[in-house]
Design an enzyme around this catalytic site. Structure first.
Site, PDB file in Angstrom:
ATOM      1  N   ASN A 224       0.824  -1.206   0.000  1.00 37.69           N
ATOM      2  CA  ASN A 224       0.000   0.000   0.000  1.00 37.69           C
ATOM      3  C   ASN A 224       0.862   1.261   0.000  1.00 37.69           C
ATOM      4  O   ASN A 224       0.537   2.244  -0.676  1.00 37.69           O
ATOM      5  CB  ASN A 224      -0.919   0.006   1.228  1.00 37.69           C
ATOM      6  CG  ASN A 224      -2.024  -1.028   1.139  1.00 37.69           C
ATOM      7  OD1 ASN A 224      -2.438  -1.409   0.053  1.00 37.69           O
ATOM      8  ND2 ASN A 224      -2.502  -1.475   2.281  1.00 37.69           N
ATOM      9  N   HIS A 274      -1.122  -7.539   5.666  1.00 36.44           N
ATOM     10  CA  HIS A 274      -2.265  -7.703   6.565  1.00 36.44           C
ATOM     11  C   HIS A 274      -1.860  -8.445   7.839  1.00 36.44           C
ATOM     12  O   HIS A 274      -2.651  -9.207   8.396  1.00 36.44           O
ATOM     13  CB  HIS A 274      -3.438  -8.398   5.872  1.00 36.44           C
ATOM     14  CG  HIS A 274      -3.936  -7.667   4.671  1.00 36.44           C
ATOM     15  ND1 HIS A 274      -4.712  -8.245   3.707  1.00 36.44           N
ATOM     16  CD2 HIS A 274      -3.719  -6.387   4.264  1.00 36.44           C
ATOM     17  CE1 HIS A 274      -4.977  -7.362   2.756  1.00 36.44           C
ATOM     18  NE2 HIS A 274      -4.381  -6.225   3.082  1.00 36.44           N
ATOM     19  N   TYR A 283       0.129  -9.199  -2.916  1.00 37.88           N
ATOM     20  CA  TYR A 283       0.579  -7.882  -2.468  1.00 37.88           C
ATOM     21  C   TYR A 283       2.078  -7.709  -2.689  1.00 37.88           C
ATOM     22  O   TYR A 283       2.541  -6.619  -3.038  1.00 37.88           O
ATOM     23  CB  TYR A 283       0.236  -7.674  -0.997  1.00 37.88           C
ATOM     24  CG  TYR A 283      -1.200  -7.259  -0.769  1.00 37.88           C
ATOM     25  CD1 TYR A 283      -1.571  -5.923  -0.768  1.00 37.88           C
ATOM     26  CD2 TYR A 283      -2.194  -8.211  -0.573  1.00 37.88           C
ATOM     27  CE1 TYR A 283      -2.884  -5.537  -0.567  1.00 37.88           C
ATOM     28  CE2 TYR A 283      -3.516  -7.844  -0.373  1.00 37.88           C
ATOM     29  CZ  TYR A 283      -3.851  -6.499  -0.371  1.00 37.88           C
ATOM     30  OH  TYR A 283      -5.161  -6.133  -0.179  1.00 37.88           O
TER      31      TYR A 283
END
Length: 813
Positions: A224, A274, A283
């Site tokens: 992210n 996560h 990811y």
């Protein structure tokens, strides 16, 4: 979900991002005359803009040549369909994508509305790409250009502007939408005009302020964070802001260092997102793709990424990503909820995800990252990429429907280059940071997926991956060098019996979709999960507690040259349900009738056949593997069946079309509410029927030293191998330990290598005695203390808290 945990995006958004990072939906750019290029590159920002254009659209591509021509034509067809369907209305740009939320908040309905807005921008990006490329049938179409600009203005005025309050999923507003918007701005920069550019920049500044990367927490970590930096960097390019570019560059630095828990890269090669989920193939791929793009964008500029920590990223290619790539596929054990995605309803091109397509994306990232690496790294990586391209016979990499021309051009350049193709490596890698193991030998590879109080059984969320409950209960994946590469690619996840995943021990107690909670909340209260390896062989163990059940088990795997020895003990449950250990659940495709032989007798190939094979010593499945049951199997059962399922059964955003696949399932039935049951079997990937029968007849090849609730161990004299998992302190054969440990001893000639780890990770010393004459210790790790040699060897290991392997090499008397 804890407020500090990232809220994962819907799949369509994440997939669109990765596709863009790889050039997956883009193709060769229109040729720009040299004079025009020089004129447009009036300053450093324009130079970066043209660099990004090249990264998105590719260079040195012949539009009439394959594999590019068909990609261009397909893009044009998709864009044509999208163009025809576009109908500007209040609250939507496409009728099937209403984005105006009547009750804006963060509930499931609002997620849908914000996702529709994201998809609308991504559709405009597809139209922009079709306009920008030769050979699409829409190249330079002035009417299309006007329609795109009108669509941009409509979405800006109604939804994505500096006055709008966000709703639904944060990801759409901060990553998905601005990345699509800024890519469009780069491609159409010369026709946007200053007013539009300023308005777009203001909207991005509103939703993605500098404070989004002010602290390395919450939704601003790992992949992210890289995504957010890409937004800031492109905002700096389009809006000509040195401050934004500097902010983007500097905000990457927290991504680089190794972490010891939670999100990011770990020193052992683990990648977590996560907090609890192994995620290198999803990811992690996004992070690698984003970094490869940003490194290439900023290279040579005033904003080049020079932080020495970026070497961790380069090292990760061979430490964190390559170990999970086999013949072009990326192993599902590190793909999180992405395994459930199939074909998404929002994917207008019908491209589906599978392990090969995920692998191809990572390989394309490696090819791009090589531009920013050292010459030595680039040479190694080019050889690896070339080898993966050559070996992916199941799903040829250069024919991947999810890779666009930009990525294909980079890959083809490597294929046509002078670097020799690297073969698949041999060896074993343990990843204690994420409870995973990978084993590679000549002709096959395997991976193992486990769970602990640190790592989730499985992740579900956003309606995805609803039934992978037992995928962390010792699931053993394997592939052959030129066979069985489609086992998990060919609609495995929606059609397999989720209670019978290969390698697992599981209760038949019915579980609800998403059982245990979302975002990796489901974790067993156990610590002893891990093992030890000498880099070639390994001893690995899992103390298993069942998901939402009373099931207990101790499971061990001993990874060898041509086999994996699998032991189970202490299997206990009180759920009023059956408990099974699954030896195999092989996907035979839509029509497979592969011969199945037990102790030399051919079994029926008709669907619906089942049998109890008590006392069986060996079995063989033609074209796949052999299975040996030391001493004869107890309650071994087999079943041929056709199973039908839809991706929407396990992922609410996926297509509803049914698929049917045939399976040969082989399992050990421990009965209802078993009391301390056990099993043992040997998996031989790629073995012929004759090789399997010969191994079963060779009763001296394997000695099971222990298979109990306290210890499990084996000895294979022909390999000089002894492996023992000590769940509790004790003695097995010649080895005694004073604390729980995993031990591997490998004798070779006049020396032996002793490997020890402490899977409990409590840092407590482990005293080991090997009751064999040992004149001297030849070499040892600093964590190993020699207490005595002579008639027996005693070592004290200080294992630390990371479950690493500690070694000593000794001479033999």
């Amino acid at each position: 979900m804890p407020s500090s945990a990232p809220t994962p995006p819907p799949f369509a958004s994440r997939r669109g991002l990765l596709r863009a990072a790889l050039g997956a939906a883009v193709v060769a750019p229109l040729a720009i005359p040299a004079a025009a290029t020089a004129a447009h590159a009036a300053d450093a920002y324009d130079t970066l803009r043209l660099t990004w254009r090249d990264l998105l659209l590719g260079t040195n591509v012949v539009p009439t040549a394959e594999p590019f021509a068909s990609k261009l034509a397909a893009l044009g067809a998709t864009a044509g369909d999208l163009r025809s369907a576009m109908a500007t209305a209040n609250g939507s740009l496409w009728p099937d994508l209403p984005y105006a939320d009547p009750e804006p908040d963060t509930d499931a309905e609002s997620y849908t509305y914000s996702g529709n807005l994201n998809t609308s921008y991504n559709r405009l990006r597809t139209l922009t790409e079709a306009y920008s490329q030769p050979g699409t049938g829409l190249t330079g179409d002035a009417t299309l250009r006007a329609e795109i600009l009108a669509g941009l203005d409509h979405l800006h005025d109604q939804a994505y502007n500096a006055s709008q309050v966000r709703y639904g999923n944060w990801y759409n507003w901060q990553i998905g939408i601005p990345q699509a918007l800024l890519d469009i701005d780069v491609l159409l920069y010369d026709v946007l005009g200053a007013t539009r550019v300023a308005a777009h920049c203001a909207a991005v500044d509103h939703f993605v302020p500098d404070s989004a990367v002010a602290s390395y927490t919450g939704t601003s970590t790992g992949a992210n964070r890289v995504d957010l930096c890409r937004v800031l960097a492109l905002r700096g390019v389009v809006g000509k802001s040195s401050a934004k570019l500097s902010r983007a560059r500097d905000a990457l630095s927290p991504v680089f260092p190794y972490v010891t828990s939670g999100d990011g890269l770990h020193a052992d090669g683990s990648f977590i997102q996560h907090t609890y989920v192994p995620y290198a193939a999803s990811y992690g791929a996004v992070m690698l793709g984003g970094l490869s793009m940003l490194f290439a964008l900023l290279k040579g500029s005033a904003w080049e990424v020079t932080d020495s920590g970026r070497q961790v990223v380069f090292d990760s290619v061979e430490k964190a990503y390559a170990p999970f790539l086999f013949n072009g596929l990326a192993m599902d054990a590190v793909a999180g909820r992405a395994i459930s995605r199939g074909v998404q309803r929002t994917d207008t091109r019908g491209v589906r995800q599978d392990d090969h397509l995920r692998g191809h994306g990572i390989i394309a990232c490696v090819a791009l990252l090589a531009r920013s690496a050292s010459a030595a790294e680039k040479a190694r990586w080019d050889g690896m990429v070339k080898g993966w391209i050559a070996r992916d016979h199941y799903s040829p990499l250069l024919a991947d429907p999810a890779l666009g021309v930009a990525a294909l051009a980079r890959l083809k350049a490597v294929q046509d280059g002078t670097a020799p193709a690297s073969p698949e490596p041999s060896g074993h890698r343990l990843f204690p940071g994420m409870d995973r193991a990978v084993h590679r030998r000549a002709g096959w590879a395997a991976s193992l997926s486990m769970a602990s109080n640190r790592i989730t059984y499985y992740e579900n969320g956003n309606g995805e991956n609803l039934r992978a409950w037992h995928s962390g209960s010792g699931m053993l994946y394997w592939w052959g060098d030129d066979f069985a590469n489609g086992q998990y690619s060919d609609h495995f996840w929606p059609t397999v019996d989720p209670y019978r995943l290969p390698g697992t021990t599981a209760s038949r107690k019915p579980l609800a979709d998403g059982e245990g909670g979302t975002w990796g909340a489901a974790r067993p209260d156990v610590r002893w999960v891990g093992g030890t390896t000498d880099g070639t062989y390994a001893a690995v163990g899992q103390y298993l507690k069942g998901l939402s059940s009373t099931l207990l088990a101790k499971k061990s795997w001993f990874f060898l040259d041509d086999a994996v020895v699998c032991l189970g003990a202490g299997i206990h449950g009180r759920d009023g349900a059956g408990v099974e250990s699954v030896v195999e659940n092989r996907n035979l495709g839509g029509t497979g009738v592969h011969a199945f032989t037990v102790d030399g007798a051919a079994q029926p190939t008709t669907l619906g056949w089942s049998a109890t094979l008590t006392g069986a010593r060996w079995a063989h499945l033609a074209g796949f593997a052999g299975y040996v049951f030391p001493g004869g199997a107890t309650a071994l059962k087999a079943l041929r069946q056709a199973r039908t399922g839809a991706w929407s059964d396990i992922n609410k955003g996926a297509e509803t079309s049914p698929y049917t696949r045939r399976y040969l399932t082989l399992w050990l039935d421990h009965g209802t509410d078993p009391t301390w049951a056990a099993y043992s079997y040997v998996l031989m990937p790629g073995a012929t029927q004759a090789e399997t029968a010969a191994r079963a007849a060779d009763t001296g090849w394997l000695t099971v030293l222990a298979n109990a609730n306290e210890q499990q161990g084996v000895r294979v004299p022909a390999l000089g191998f002894t492996g023992v998992n000590f769940w509790l302190a004790g003695t097995v054969g010649d080895v005694t330990v004073g604390a729980p440990a995993s031990v591997l001893i490998r004798e070779s000639g006049t020396t032996a290598t002793i490997c020890v780890s402490g899977p409990l990770r409590d840092g407590a010393p482990i005293d080991l005695t090997w009751n064999r004459p040992v004149p001297a210790v030849v070499s040892k790790d600093a964590t190993v203390q020699v207490l005595s040699t002579g008639s027996a060897l005693t070592l004290r290991i200080t294992p630390g808290t990371l479950a690493a392997t500690h070694r000593a090499v000794v001479s033999l008397g």
